[in-house]
Design a protein around this motif. Structure first.
Motif, PDB file in Angstrom:
ATOM      1  N   ASN A   1       0.833  -1.209   0.000  1.00 52.56           N
ATOM      2  CA  ASN A   1       0.000   0.000   0.000  1.00 52.56           C
ATOM      3  C   ASN A   1       0.866   1.257   0.000  1.00 52.56           C
ATOM      4  O   ASN A   1       0.587   2.214  -0.726  1.00 52.56           O
ATOM      5  N   ILE A   2       1.905   1.244   0.811  1.00 46.91           N
ATOM      6  CA  ILE A   2       2.809   2.404   0.856  1.00 46.91           C
ATOM      7  C   ILE A   2       3.417   2.638  -0.522  1.00 46.91           C
ATOM      8  O   ILE A   2       3.412   3.768  -1.037  1.00 46.91           O
ATOM      9  N   ASP A   3       3.908   1.579  -1.142  1.00 46.65           N
ATOM     10  CA  ASP A   3       4.504   1.697  -2.482  1.00 46.65           C
ATOM     11  C   ASP A   3       3.485   2.159  -3.508  1.00 46.65           C
ATOM     12  O   ASP A   3       3.793   2.975  -4.376  1.00 46.65           O
ATOM     13  N   GLY A   4       2.257   1.632  -3.391  1.00 51.84           N
ATOM     14  CA  GLY A   4       1.199   2.042  -4.317  1.00 51.84           C
ATOM     15  C   GLY A   4       0.936   3.530  -4.262  1.00 51.84           C
ATOM     16  O   GLY A   4       0.817   4.197  -5.297  1.00 51.84           O
ATOM     17  N   TYR A   5       0.845   4.078  -3.052  1.00 46.95           N
ATOM     18  CA  TYR A   5       0.614   5.516  -2.901  1.00 46.95           C
ATOM     19  C   TYR A   5       1.817   6.320  -3.393  1.00 46.95           C
ATOM     20  O   TYR A   5       1.656   7.356  -4.038  1.00 46.95           O
ATOM     21  N   ARG A   6       3.011   5.844  -3.095  1.00 48.57           N
ATOM     22  CA  ARG A   6       4.200   6.587  -3.529  1.00 48.57           C
ATOM     23  C   ARG A   6       4.343   6.585  -5.047  1.00 48.57           C
ATOM     24  O   ARG A   6       4.807   7.554  -5.635  1.00 48.57           O
ATOM     25  N   GLN A   7       3.957   5.502  -5.689  1.00 47.55           N
ATOM     26  CA  GLN A   7       4.099   5.400  -7.144  1.00 47.55           C
ATOM     27  C   GLN A   7       2.951   6.068  -7.895  1.00 47.55           C
ATOM     28  O   GLN A   7       3.170   6.717  -8.918  1.00 47.55           O
ATOM     29  N   LYS A   8       1.725   5.917  -7.380  1.00 43.03           N
ATOM     30  CA  LYS A   8       0.543   6.389  -8.113  1.00 43.03           C
ATOM     31  C   LYS A   8      -0.116   7.608  -7.486  1.00 43.03           C
ATOM     32  O   LYS A   8      -1.065   8.158  -8.051  1.00 43.03           O
ATOM     33  N   GLY A   9       0.338   8.002  -6.302  1.00 44.09           N
ATOM     34  CA  GLY A   9      -0.276   9.134  -5.621  1.00 44.09           C
ATOM     35  C   GLY A   9      -1.680   8.788  -5.154  1.00 44.09           C
ATOM     36  O   GLY A   9      -2.021   7.627  -4.952  1.00 44.09           O
TER      37      GLY A   9
ATOM     38  N   ILE B   1      -1.968   8.990   4.991  1.00 45.94           N
ATOM     39  CA  ILE B   1      -2.295   7.594   4.679  1.00 45.94           C
ATOM     40  C   ILE B   1      -1.052   6.721   4.816  1.00 45.94           C
ATOM     41  O   ILE B   1      -1.090   5.652   5.435  1.00 45.94           O
ATOM     42  N   ILE B   2       0.053   7.169   4.267  1.00 48.05           N
ATOM     43  CA  ILE B   2       1.303   6.400   4.342  1.00 48.05           C
ATOM     44  C   ILE B   2       1.736   6.233   5.795  1.00 48.05           C
ATOM     45  O   ILE B   2       2.153   5.143   6.209  1.00 48.05           O
ATOM     46  N   ARG B   3       1.610   7.275   6.588  1.00 51.85           N
ATOM     47  CA  ARG B   3       1.988   7.164   8.004  1.00 51.85           C
ATOM     48  C   ARG B   3       1.123   6.143   8.737  1.00 51.85           C
ATOM     49  O   ARG B   3       1.606   5.425   9.626  1.00 51.85           O
ATOM     50  N   ASN B   4      -0.166   6.072   8.384  1.00 52.56           N
ATOM     51  CA  ASN B   4      -1.036   5.067   8.999  1.00 52.56           C
ATOM     52  C   ASN B   4      -0.573   3.658   8.650  1.00 52.56           C
ATOM     53  O   ASN B   4      -0.524   2.784   9.515  1.00 52.56           O
ATOM     54  N   PHE B   5      -0.241   3.422   7.401  1.00 53.93           N
ATOM     55  CA  PHE B   5       0.247   2.103   7.004  1.00 53.93           C
ATOM     56  C   PHE B   5       1.570   1.777   7.693  1.00 53.93           C
ATOM     57  O   PHE B   5       1.794   0.639   8.116  1.00 53.93           O
TER      58      PHE B   5
ATOM     59  N   ALA C   1      -4.289   8.642  -6.717  1.00 57.27           N
ATOM     60  CA  ALA C   1      -5.023   7.815  -7.673  1.00 57.27           C
ATOM     61  C   ALA C   1      -5.073   6.359  -7.207  1.00 57.27           C
ATOM     62  O   ALA C   1      -5.968   5.602  -7.591  1.00 57.27           O
ATOM     63  N   TYR C   2      -4.143   5.967  -6.364  1.00 58.22           N
ATOM     64  CA  TYR C   2      -4.089   4.598  -5.837  1.00 58.22           C
ATOM     65  C   TYR C   2      -5.207   4.342  -4.823  1.00 58.22           C
ATOM     66  O   TYR C   2      -5.555   3.202  -4.545  1.00 58.22           O
ATOM     67  N   ARG C   3      -5.802   5.388  -4.322  1.00 59.27           N
ATOM     68  CA  ARG C   3      -6.777   5.272  -3.241  1.00 59.27           C
ATOM     69  C   ARG C   3      -7.954   4.375  -3.609  1.00 59.27           C
ATOM     70  O   ARG C   3      -8.361   3.529  -2.830  1.00 59.27           O
TER      71      ARG C   3
ATOM     72  N   GLU D   1      -8.085   1.968  -5.829  1.00 61.11           N
ATOM     73  CA  GLU D   1      -7.583   0.594  -5.908  1.00 61.11           C
ATOM     74  C   GLU D   1      -7.388   0.004  -4.510  1.00 61.11           C
ATOM     75  O   GLU D   1      -7.739  -1.151  -4.254  1.00 61.11           O
ATOM     76  N   SER D   2      -6.841   0.788  -3.615  1.00 64.82           N
ATOM     77  CA  SER D   2      -6.600   0.335  -2.254  1.00 64.82           C
ATOM     78  C   SER D   2      -7.907   0.008  -1.543  1.00 64.82           C
ATOM     79  O   SER D   2      -8.034  -1.041  -0.906  1.00 64.82           O
ATOM     80  N   ILE D   3      -8.874   0.880  -1.654  1.00 69.84           N
ATOM     81  CA  ILE D   3     -10.162   0.678  -0.994  1.00 69.84           C
ATOM     82  C   ILE D   3     -10.910  -0.480  -1.644  1.00 69.84           C
ATOM     83  O   ILE D   3     -11.503  -1.310  -0.960  1.00 69.84           O
ATOM     84  N   GLU D   4     -10.848  -0.574  -2.950  1.00 66.06           N
ATOM     85  CA  GLU D   4     -11.511  -1.658  -3.671  1.00 66.06           C
ATOM     86  C   GLU D   4     -10.962  -3.021  -3.219  1.00 66.06           C
ATOM     87  O   GLU D   4     -11.689  -4.009  -3.162  1.00 66.06           O
ATOM     88  N   GLY D   5      -9.687  -3.072  -2.877  1.00 63.43           N
ATOM     89  CA  GLY D   5      -9.075  -4.302  -2.419  1.00 63.43           C
ATOM     90  C   GLY D   5      -9.549  -4.765  -1.051  1.00 63.43           C
ATOM     91  O   GLY D   5      -9.236  -5.875  -0.618  1.00 63.43           O
ATOM     92  N   LEU D   6     -10.306  -3.935  -0.354  1.00 65.73           N
ATOM     93  CA  LEU D   6     -10.805  -4.297   0.972  1.00 65.73           C
ATOM     94  C   LEU D   6     -12.107  -5.089   0.930  1.00 65.73           C
ATOM     95  O   LEU D   6     -12.544  -5.613   1.946  1.00 65.73           O
ATOM     96  N   VAL D   7     -12.737  -5.142  -0.228  1.00 59.51           N
ATOM     97  CA  VAL D   7     -14.019  -5.840  -0.352  1.00 59.51           C
ATOM     98  C   VAL D   7     -13.861  -7.023  -1.291  1.00 59.51           C
ATOM     99  O   VAL D   7     -12.866  -7.143  -2.006  1.00 59.51           O
ATOM    100  N   SER D   8     -14.848  -7.887  -1.308  1.00 56.22           N
ATOM    101  CA  SER D   8     -14.790  -9.038  -2.210  1.00 56.22           C
ATOM    102  C   SER D   8     -14.864  -8.549  -3.653  1.00 56.22           C
ATOM    103  O   SER D   8     -15.449  -7.496  -3.932  1.00 56.22           O
ATOM    104  N   PRO D   9     -14.287  -9.299  -4.576  1.00 57.08           N
ATOM    105  CA  PRO D   9     -14.325  -8.884  -5.987  1.00 57.08           C
ATOM    106  C   PRO D   9     -15.753  -8.684  -6.500  1.00 57.08           C
ATOM    107  O   PRO D   9     -16.020  -7.739  -7.248  1.00 57.08           O
ATOM    108  N   GLN D  10     -16.677  -9.544  -6.087  1.00 55.70           N
ATOM    109  CA  GLN D  10     -18.066  -9.414  -6.532  1.00 55.70           C
ATOM    110  C   GLN D  10     -18.701  -8.134  -6.013  1.00 55.70           C
ATOM    111  O   GLN D  10     -19.436  -7.458  -6.724  1.00 55.70           O
ATOM    112  N   PHE D  11     -18.417  -7.799  -4.764  1.00 54.22           N
ATOM    113  CA  PHE D  11     -19.007  -6.601  -4.186  1.00 54.22           C
ATOM    114  C   PHE D  11     -18.437  -5.345  -4.834  1.00 54.22           C
ATOM    115  O   PHE D  11     -19.161  -4.394  -5.104  1.00 54.22           O
TER     116      PHE D  11
END
Length: 161
Positions: free
Chosen positions: A27-35, A76-80, A37-39, A41-51
């Motif tokens: 997650n840290i790398d995702g935010y550092r690389q994509k800013g 966000i990065i500090r939280n992770f 915009a990664y948010r 994707e990160s949040i979507e990864g918390l739920v099931s693919p169907q949901f």
């Protein structure tokens, strides 16, 4: 720290031990690389693919994104980073309050939730099939039924007639 103030614990989407470093670092790398915009994707990864692809899932993810406009990438990065180091496993045996742990089948924290269940004497653990980390949002009817039954079982909610 204050057991007299706790009548019961309802834990969801959590587990014992430190958060898996590779997950948080991803997650840290995702935010550092994509800013920011990664948010999504990160949040979507918390739920099931169907949901995530359902109308309700897209709506709730969008609502979450809209309700946090002041969240910045550094926070966000500090939280992770903090999650990587946080660990109170050595104190879990102190918990005496009735405890229910609820996980989604696709929650990345599920293995650590099982560890949490083993560490808290007398706790119960339930897994909601087809749900992810946000099981209370993905299948609220199942989550609520578990919570209501738990509270009634421990005399913390009036029994229905």
């Amino acid at each position: 720290d204050y057991p007299a103030q706790v009548r019961a614990l309802i834990l969801a989407g959590c587990g014992a031990g430190t958060t898996i470093r590779s997950q948080m670092q991803g997650n840290i790398d995702g935010y550092r690389q994509k800013g920011m915009a990664y948010r999504w994707e990160s949040i979507e990864g918390l739920v099931s693919p169907q949901f995530a692809t359902s109308d309700l899932g897209r709506y709730l993810i969008s609502m979450f994104m809209e309700t946090n406009p002041t969240t910045d990438m550094d926070s966000i990065i500090r939280n992770f980073e903090a999650l990587i180091e946080f660990n109170i496993t050595d104190r879990l045996h102190e918990i005496r309050a009735p405890t229910i742990i609820i996980s989604g089948e696709f929650d990345q924290a599920l293995p650590r939730a099982r560890d949490l269940n083993r560490a808290i004497a007398g706790s119960e653990h339930h897994v909601i099939k087809g749900a992810g980390h946000a099981c209370a949002l993905e299948k609220p009817w199942e989550f609520d039924a578990l919570v209501v039954a738990f509270l009634k079982k421990h005399g913390l909610l009036p029994q229905s007639e």
